[in-house]
Design an enzyme around this catalytic site. Structure first.
Site, short mmCIF file in Angstrom:
data_model
loop_
_atom_site.label_atom_id
_atom_site.label_comp_id
_atom_site.label_asym_id
_atom_site.label_seq_id
_atom_site.Cartn_x
_atom_site.Cartn_y
_atom_site.Cartn_z
N SER A 132 0.79 -1.25 0.04
CA SER A 132 -0.08 -0.13 0.01
C SER A 132 0.84 1.33 -0.02
O SER A 132 1.83 1.18 0.54
CB SER A 132 -0.85 0.05 1.28
OG SER A 132 -1.51 1.41 1.33
N TYR A 145 -1.52 -0.09 10.43
CA TYR A 145 -1.93 -0.76 8.93
C TYR A 145 -0.52 -0.22 8.34
O TYR A 145 0.08 -0.79 7.72
CB TYR A 145 -3.12 0.23 8.64
CG TYR A 145 -3.17 -0.03 7.10
CD1 TYR A 145 -3.53 -1.63 6.87
CD2 TYR A 145 -3.37 0.71 6.13
CE1 TYR A 145 -3.73 -1.63 5.17
CE2 TYR A 145 -3.52 0.45 4.65
CZ TYR A 145 -3.80 -0.76 4.31
OH TYR A 145 -3.86 -1.14 3.26
#
Ligand SMILES: NC(=O)c1ccc[n+]([C@@H]2O[C@H](COP(=O)([O-])OP(=O)(O)OC[C@H]3O[C@@H](n4cnc5c(N)ncnc54)[C@H](OP(=O)(O)O)[C@@H]3O)[C@@H](O)[C@H]2O)c1
Length: 276
Positions: A132, A145
């Site tokens: 990501s 995250y």
């Protein structure tokens, strides 16, 4: 000619489902995993070989590998896609939330790839790891995250080298904002953490905004999946693929801006430039 095969984790929605559709349309035999029976039924109805799998389930992984061994004997593409966003202040979530995040987003990639190694080796296959942009541009209230995705990027670099002697390639993908259920799930998860007793309670709106960030002008998942498929089909595949809204601009910003300026901007954006 032999039909190529692809195993994609986390196909109940979003990126996984769009990838399953694209690879299926391109002629792949798609093995699509999901956790819930309703999702599995929908995947079966769409023509995929649907497999129930929680990526953290070791025995489930072994069973899946045995089934693939028996039914197709080898694997051309493995896409480690399953994941979620643990949002909220790091110290609110604590070690338990961090551990859960790493179990699913990081450790499972090793578990799934390890289980599939003999199959990938047989077909000189390709591993695609979904990282990501959040692993590159780190923001507050998404620390677990961001750390998990930075770990995905690092382990992908090591794994690519270690798989090279077996002619197994590895492509790392760093999506930007992609339309999916990610933000809804992240928001739901953040709501469970937001608590009046938290020192960050006054910043709850900023926490909510961060949990929703992936739905800021998102690229359609179908478009993302089509571009990823095209990269997989190239004769010389890229080692790193940045796709989707913000996937190029945000890393560029991170590289160009002095760290202190970037932090000042993030503090302002998330209300962290004042005393609590
Ligand atoms: N959307 C974005 O903007 C964006 C940006 C960068 C990276 N990503 C990454 O892209 C990947 C796919 O996310 P998405 O955006 O498509 O979100 P999504 O629509 O929420 O899909 C996530 C998928 O992962 C599955 N999953 C979660 N935990 C799992 C577990 N323990 N075992 C098996 N499956 C599990 C979910 O299954 P259930 O339905 O059963 O929960 C779902 O199928 C993730 O790795 C995410 O971090 C997304």
């Amino acid at each position: 000619m032999r039909q190529p095969s692809a195993l994609i984790t986390g196909c109940s929605s979003g990126i996984g489902r769009a990838l399953a559709d694209e690879f299926h349309q391109a002629g792949y035999q798609v093995w699509a995993t999901a956790r819930q029976s309703a999702d599995l039924a929908a995947l079966r109805a769409a023509g995929f070989s649907a497999v129930q799998l929680d990526v953290n389930d070791g025995p489930g992984l072994e069973q899946l590998a045995e089934r693939l061994q028996a039914e197709i004997g080898g694997l051309d593409v493995l896409i480690n896609n399953a994941g979620y966003g643990a949002m909220g202040p790091l110290l609110d979530g604590g070690v338990a939330a961090m551990r859960r995040q790493f179990e699913t987003n990081v450790f499972s990639i090793i578990g799934v790839t390890r289980a599939c190694f003999p199959l990938l080796r047989r077909n000189k296959g390709l591993v695609v790891n979904i990282g990501s942009v959040s692993g590159v541009l780190v923001t507050p209230f998404a620390g677990a995250y961001c750390a998990s995705k930075a770990a995905v990027h690092a382990l992908s670099d090591a794994l690519r080298l270690e798989l090279a002697p077996f002619s197994i390639e590895l492509m790392e993908v760093q999506p930007g904002a992609i339309a999916s259920s990610f933000a809804a799930n992240a928001s739901q998860q953040a709501e469970q953490l937001i608590d009046q007793a938290s020192p960050w309670w006054p910043l709850r709106d900023a926490i909510r905004a961060r949990a929703n960030a992936s739905q800021n002008k998102p690229t359609p998942a179908k478009q993302f999946a089509g571009q990823l498929l095209a990269a997989v089909q190239r004769s010389k595949r890229p080692r790193l693929l940045r796709l989707g809204h913000g996937s190029r601009g945000l890393p560029l910003l991170t590289a160009l801006l002095p760290k202190s300026l970037l932090e000042a901007l993030l503090k302002k954006r998330f209300g962290l430039n004042r005393s609590l």
